[in-house]
Scaffold this motif. Structure first.
Motif, short mmCIF file in Angstrom:
data_model
loop_
_atom_site.label_atom_id
_atom_site.label_comp_id
_atom_site.label_asym_id
_atom_site.label_seq_id
_atom_site.Cartn_x
_atom_site.Cartn_y
_atom_site.Cartn_z
N ASN A 682 0.83 -1.22 0.00
CA ASN A 682 0.00 0.00 0.00
C ASN A 682 0.85 1.26 0.00
OD1 ASN A 682 -2.29 -1.61 0.13
ND2 ASN A 682 -2.41 -1.53 2.36
N THR A 683 1.90 1.28 0.83
CA THR A 683 2.75 2.46 0.92
C THR A 683 3.56 2.66 -0.36
OG1 THR A 683 2.86 2.29 3.33
CG2 THR A 683 4.59 3.56 2.25
N LEU A 684 4.01 1.57 -0.97
CA LEU A 684 4.73 1.69 -2.25
C LEU A 684 3.85 2.35 -3.30
CD1 LEU A 684 6.56 -1.75 -2.45
CD2 LEU A 684 7.67 0.48 -2.72
N ALA A 685 2.58 1.98 -3.35
CA ALA A 685 1.68 2.58 -4.34
C ALA A 685 1.53 4.08 -4.10
CB ALA A 685 0.32 1.90 -4.27
N LYS A 686 1.45 4.49 -2.85
CA LYS A 686 1.31 5.92 -2.55
C LYS A 686 2.63 6.67 -2.80
CE LYS A 686 -1.94 4.67 1.09
NZ LYS A 686 -2.06 4.51 2.55
N LEU A 687 3.74 6.03 -2.47
CA LEU A 687 5.04 6.65 -2.74
C LEU A 687 5.23 6.87 -4.23
CD1 LEU A 687 7.88 7.59 -1.94
CD2 LEU A 687 8.60 5.19 -1.89
N ALA A 688 4.77 5.94 -5.04
CA ALA A 688 4.86 6.10 -6.49
C ALA A 688 4.12 7.35 -6.95
CB ALA A 688 4.30 4.86 -7.19
#
Length: 732
Positions: A682-688
Motif C-alpha cells: 500500500n505504501t509503495l503505491a502511494k510513494l509512487a
C-alpha cells in the motif's frame, strides 16, 4: 540505463567470445537490436527473442536460466527453475524401463510418460532419476508436484489447486489465475506453448486428476506416477512398474549393505530380498539394518525376517517385515519417539516440537531423530527438519494407535505449538493485549518469530485443525489469536478466515463472552479484508454487542476501531470517522496512550479521506508525537508506520510532495523491518504517486512495479488492476 538482461547478455556474449555481429548471425536477431539491449537503448526483449539469443550462445541450463530470468521484471519467473528432488547416488537397475522411457517424443505431440504400480515399488525414484537424465532437453524448467494421491480421496490434491501451484511456479501472478478448472487448464497450456519444460506429477490419484494438468506442447514432457492404474490416460505411454527382478534386487541390496557384507552369501541374499517382496523400499531398510549391525550375517537377518513380524495395514507382508525389523531393533527410547512421531498431523517436524511430543530435552530428542534417519525410518529433507516417507508414516501411525502415552503426547504437542506461537506473536507485537494462557512448561521463544511462522505455517494449520476436531476449544481460539498478527502482516487473508471461523465455533462452545467478542471481531476483520462486507459488519456488530453487554470498554474500543476500517472498505468514510472517533474517546477514557495514538491517526486518516486536511494533519501529528514519546520504539513500530503513511497522504494531497515522499519512505522502512508486506504494498503505491507528482516518472514506475508484484502475490486483484492502470498511463 542498462537493464538486467542487457548486462547479462553482454557478459554471456563476451564469455562465449562472440562479437555482436557473430551473435546476430547465429541467432537471427538483428545486430542493432543486440546493441540496443546491451547499451540500454532498448527495453527487455520478448521471450522468444531472449530464447533465440540463449540458444545461439550455447549456454548450459543454469546460465540459460539466469539469462532468461533477466529478461522479465518478475523475479519469480520460471526460467531455468528446477524443483526436482535429488537423484539417488545408489540408484540400481531398471535399465529396460529407463531405455524405454528415454526414447521419448517424435516432435509432433506432447509426451506423456505414466508410471504406475504398488506403493514402495520405486515409481518416484525411477521418475526422478529419469527426469535428471532428461534435464538438458528441457532447459526452460523442471517442475515437481506431489499430488498426494496415496491419501484418501478427500486428501488428494484437487486439480484446480494443483494448477494454481503450477501456474505460480511459471511466474503467473495470482490475480491472473482464473477460478474455473477448465480456464486454469487452458492458461497452463498457453503458458507452456513456447517453452521446453519437464513436469513431474507424483502420486497421482487417477487419470481424472491428471488430465487438466497435462501440457499441450510437443516440446514438453509430463512424467506421471501413481499407485493406481493410468491405462485410461489418453495419449500416455504407460509403464506399469513391477517389483525388481531378483538380480536387480540383489544388486540393490549389495550396493547399500556393502559388497564385503554380502560376499559369498548370494543364496541368503536372494532369500532375504524375496522376504522383502522384492520391493525397493523394503530392501533399502533391510540393507541399512545389516550395514549397521557388523556382527550379523545375511542369513541371520533373513531368519529374523522369516519369523514373521507385525504387518503393515496394507497387508503386504514383505514391507511389514522390513519395517517391523527396523522398528524392533531400535532402542526403547527410539521406538517410543518413532511411535509418537506417527501422531504428528503436519508434513514435517523440528526437534523442539518432537521434544514436546516425547516430553524430553531438545538436544536428546535431536540425537534420537538422527538415529531414526540413520535407520532409514525418517528423512531429513531440510537441515533441522524431519519427515516420514508415506509408508513409514502409515506404519508409525499404526504403532502409535495403541501407545499408552498417545493422549498426553497430543496434548503436549498442541500446547507446544500454542505456546511457541504465542511467544512468537508477542515478539512480533509486544504491546498487543495478551489472551489468557497457562504458563509454558517447555520450549522457548523462537529467535526469529517471522521466520518461525513461515516455516511452521503448514504444521500450525494442521495442529489447529486437529485441536478443532478433538474439541480442544480453548486451544483453538487461543491459537487463532496467536496467528492473527502473522496472517495480517503477510497478507494471508484466507488463512486468517479459516482459523477464525474455527475460533468462533470454539469460543461459542466455551460460552465465554470475552472470547466470543474477540472471535467475532477478528473474524469480521478477516471478512472485511476479503471484501465480504455484509459478513464483516454482522460479526463486528455482534462483537460490539457482547462487549457492551459485559461492560468491556477495551473490547468496545477495539471493535469501534475495526468497524471504522471496515466502513472505509465499504466506501463510507463518514461512518468510518464516526467509529474511529468513538474508539478514540474510549481509549482516552482508559488512559491507553499507545492505543490513543493509533486512534488519533485513524481519525486523522478518515478526515483526510473526507478532504478535511487541516483536521487530519492535526490529529496525525499529535499521534506521531505520542508514538515517538515512547522509549521502546520497536513496540510501536506498526502504528508508527501507519501514522507516517497517513502524514504522507495528507502532504501529497495538499501539494507538499517532497514531504509526502519523505513520510512514505519512512513508513516503508518501518513496514519492511516488520515484514509487513501487506502494508508495504500500500505504501509503495502511494510513494509512487508522490514521485510522479515530483516529476520522477522512473522512480514512480519502479515503486508501482514493486507494489504490483506484492499485490499479485497476495491475490489482491482490484489493487493490482489499479496499479496496472497507473503503469499503462505512465508508459504513454
Amino acid at each position: 540505463m542498462i537493464g538486467r538482461f542487457g548486462l547479462a547478455l553482454r557478459q554471456a556474449r563476451t564469455l562465449a567470445g562472440l562479437t555482436q555481429e557473430q551473435l546476430a548471425d547465429r541467432s537471427g536477431v538483428g545486430v542493432r537490436t543486440i546493441g540496443g539491449l546491451e547499451t540500454g537503448s532498448r527495453g527487455d526483449p520478448r521471450p522468444s527473442t531472449a530464447r533465440r539469443l540463449a540458444d545461439a550462445l550455447g549456454l548450459d541450463p543454469q546460465a540459460r536460466g539466469r539469462l532468461l530470468a533477466a529478461a522479465v521484471d518478475d523475479p519469480v519467473s520460471l526460467a531455468g527453475r528446477d524443483d526436482l528432488p535429488g537423484d539417488l547416488a545408489d540408484f540400481t537397475g531398471r535399465s529396460a524401463e529407463i531405455d524405454r522411457l528415454l526414447a521419448v517424443g517424435d516432435g509432433r505431440a506432447v509426451v506423456i510418460e505414466a508410471i504406475d504400480g504398488m506403493a514402495g515399488v520405486g515409481k518416484t525414484t525411477l521418475a526422478v532419476h529419469l527426469a535428471h537424465r532428461l534435464a538438458d532437453r528441457y532447459p526452460d524448467g523442471r517442475l515437481f508436484l506431489d499430488l498426494h494421491g496415496h491419501a484418501s480421496a478427500e486428501q488428494a490434491t484437487d486439480p484446480a489447486v494443483a494448477l494454481e501451484v503450477l501456474l505460480r511456479a511459471l511466474g503467473v501472478p495470482g490475480d491472473r489465475i482464473p477460478a474455473g478448472l477448465a480456464e486454469r487448464s487452458a492458461l497452463w497450456r498457453a503458458e507452456l506453448a513456447e517453452r521446453k519444460v519437464l513436469v513431474l506429477l507424483d502420486n497421482a490419484a487417477s487419470a481424472t486428476q491428471i488430465r487438466p494438468l497435462l501440457p499441450g506442447s510437443p516440446d514438453c514432457l509430463a512424467l506421471v506416477t501413481s499407485r493406481g492404474s493410468l491405462a485410461d490416460l489418453d495419449g500416455a505411454q504407460v509403464l506399469s512398474l513391477d517389483v525388481l527382478p531378483e538380480a536387480e534386487a540383489i544388486a540393490l541390496f549389495a550396493g547399500i549393505a556393502g559388497a564385503e557384507r554380502v560376499a559369498g552369501q548370494r543364496e541368503s541374499v536372494a532369500e532375504l530380498v524375496r522376504l522383502c517382496g522384492l520391493l525397493p523400499l523394503a530392501i533399502r531398510i533391510a540393507a541399512a539394518r545389516l550395514r549397521s549391525r557388523p556382527v550379523w550375517t545375511v542369513a541371520h537377518l533373513a531368519g529374523r525376517l522369516r519369523d514373521g513380524l507385525t504387518e503393515l495395514s496394507t497387508g503386504d507382508r514383505g514391507v511389514a517385515a522390513a519395517f517391523s525389523l527396523s522398528y524392533q531393533h531400535l532402542t526403547p527410547e527410539q521406538q517410543r519417539l518413532f511411535r509418537l512421531l506417527g501422531l504428528h498431523p503436519g508434513p514435517d517436524i523440528d526437534p523442539h516440537a518432537a521434544a514436546a511430543l516425547a516430553c524430553r530435552a531438545s538436544h536428546a530428542t535431536e540425537r534420537l531423530l538422527e538415529d531414526l534417519v540413520d535407520a532409514h525410518l525418517l528423512q531429513q529433507h531440510v537441515s533441522g527438519r524431519y519427515r516420514f516417507h508415506d509408508l513409514v508414516r502409515s506404519y508409525a501411525a499404526t504403532a502409535a494407535a495403541t501407545d499408552p502415552d498417545r493422549a498426553a503426547a497430543l496434548t503436549r504437542l498442541v500446547e507446544h505449538y500454542l505456546h511457541t506461537a504465542h511467544a512468537a506473536d508477542r515478539l512480533l507485537e509486544p504491546h498487543r493485549e495478551p489472551f489468557p494462557l497457562e504458563p509454558a512448561t517447555t520450549g522457548r521463544p523462537p529467535t526469529d518469530p517471522a521466520a518461525w511462522f513461515d516455516a511452521e505455517q503448514a504444521n500450525l494449520a494442521a495442529i489447529h485443525h486437529l485441536a478443532s476436531a478433538q474439541g480442544r476449544h480453548t486451544q483453538v481460539w487461543q491459537l487463532a489469536c496467536a496467528l492473527d498478527v502473522f496472517h495480517r502482516r503477510r497478507g494471508r487473508l484466507h488463512g486468517a478466515l479459516t482459523v477464525w471461523e474455527a475460533g468462533l465455533t470454539a469460543a461459542e462452545a466455551l460460552d465465554e463472552p470475552a472470547a466470543r467478542s474477540r472471535a467475532h471481531r477478528l473474524l469480521g476483520h478477516a471478512h472485511a479484508r476479503l471484501g465480504r462486507h455484509e459478513q464483516a459488519v454482522r460479526h463486528l456488530h455482534q462483537a460490539l454487542e457482547l462487549a457492551e453487554h459485559t461492560g468491556d470498554l477495551l473490547a468496545q474500543a477495539h471493535t469501534q476501531h475495526t468497524l471504522a476500517w471496515a466502513s472505509e472498505r465499504q466506501g463510507n468514510n463518514q461512518l468510518a470517522l464516526d467509529h474511529a472517533t468513538e474508539a478514540l474517546h474510549l481509549y482516552q477514557k482508559l488512559a491507553l496512550t499507545r492505543r490513543e495514538a493509533q486512534a488519533l491517526n485513524a481519525v486523522g486518516w478518515y478526515h483526510a479521506l473526507l478532504g478535511e486536511y487541516e483536521q487530519a494533519r492535526a490529529h496525525c501529528e499529535t499521534a506521531l508525537t505520542l508514538h515517538r514519546g515512547h522509549q521502546d520504539g520497536a513496540a510501536t513500530l506498526d502504528a508508527l508506520g501507519y501514522t507516517l503513511d497517513s502524514l504522507g497522504y495528507i502532504a501529497h494531497h495538499t501539494g507538499r510532495h517532497t514531504d509526502a515522499r519523505d513520510y512514505y519512505q519512512q513508513a516503508l522502512t518501518v513496514f519492511r523491518d516488520l515484514g509487513n508486506t501487506y502494508e508495504e504494498a500500500n505504501t509503495l503505491a502511494k510513494l509512487a504517486a508522490a514521485q510522479h507528482s515530483l516529476g520522477a516518472p522512473e522512480q514512480a514506475g519502479d515503486c508501482w512495479r514493486q507494489a504490483l508484484r506484492l499485490y499479485r502475490q497476495q491475490g489482491r486483484r482490484p489493487d493490482a488492476d489499479r496499479i496496472r492502470h497507473h503503469l499503462a498511463a505512465l508508459a504513454k
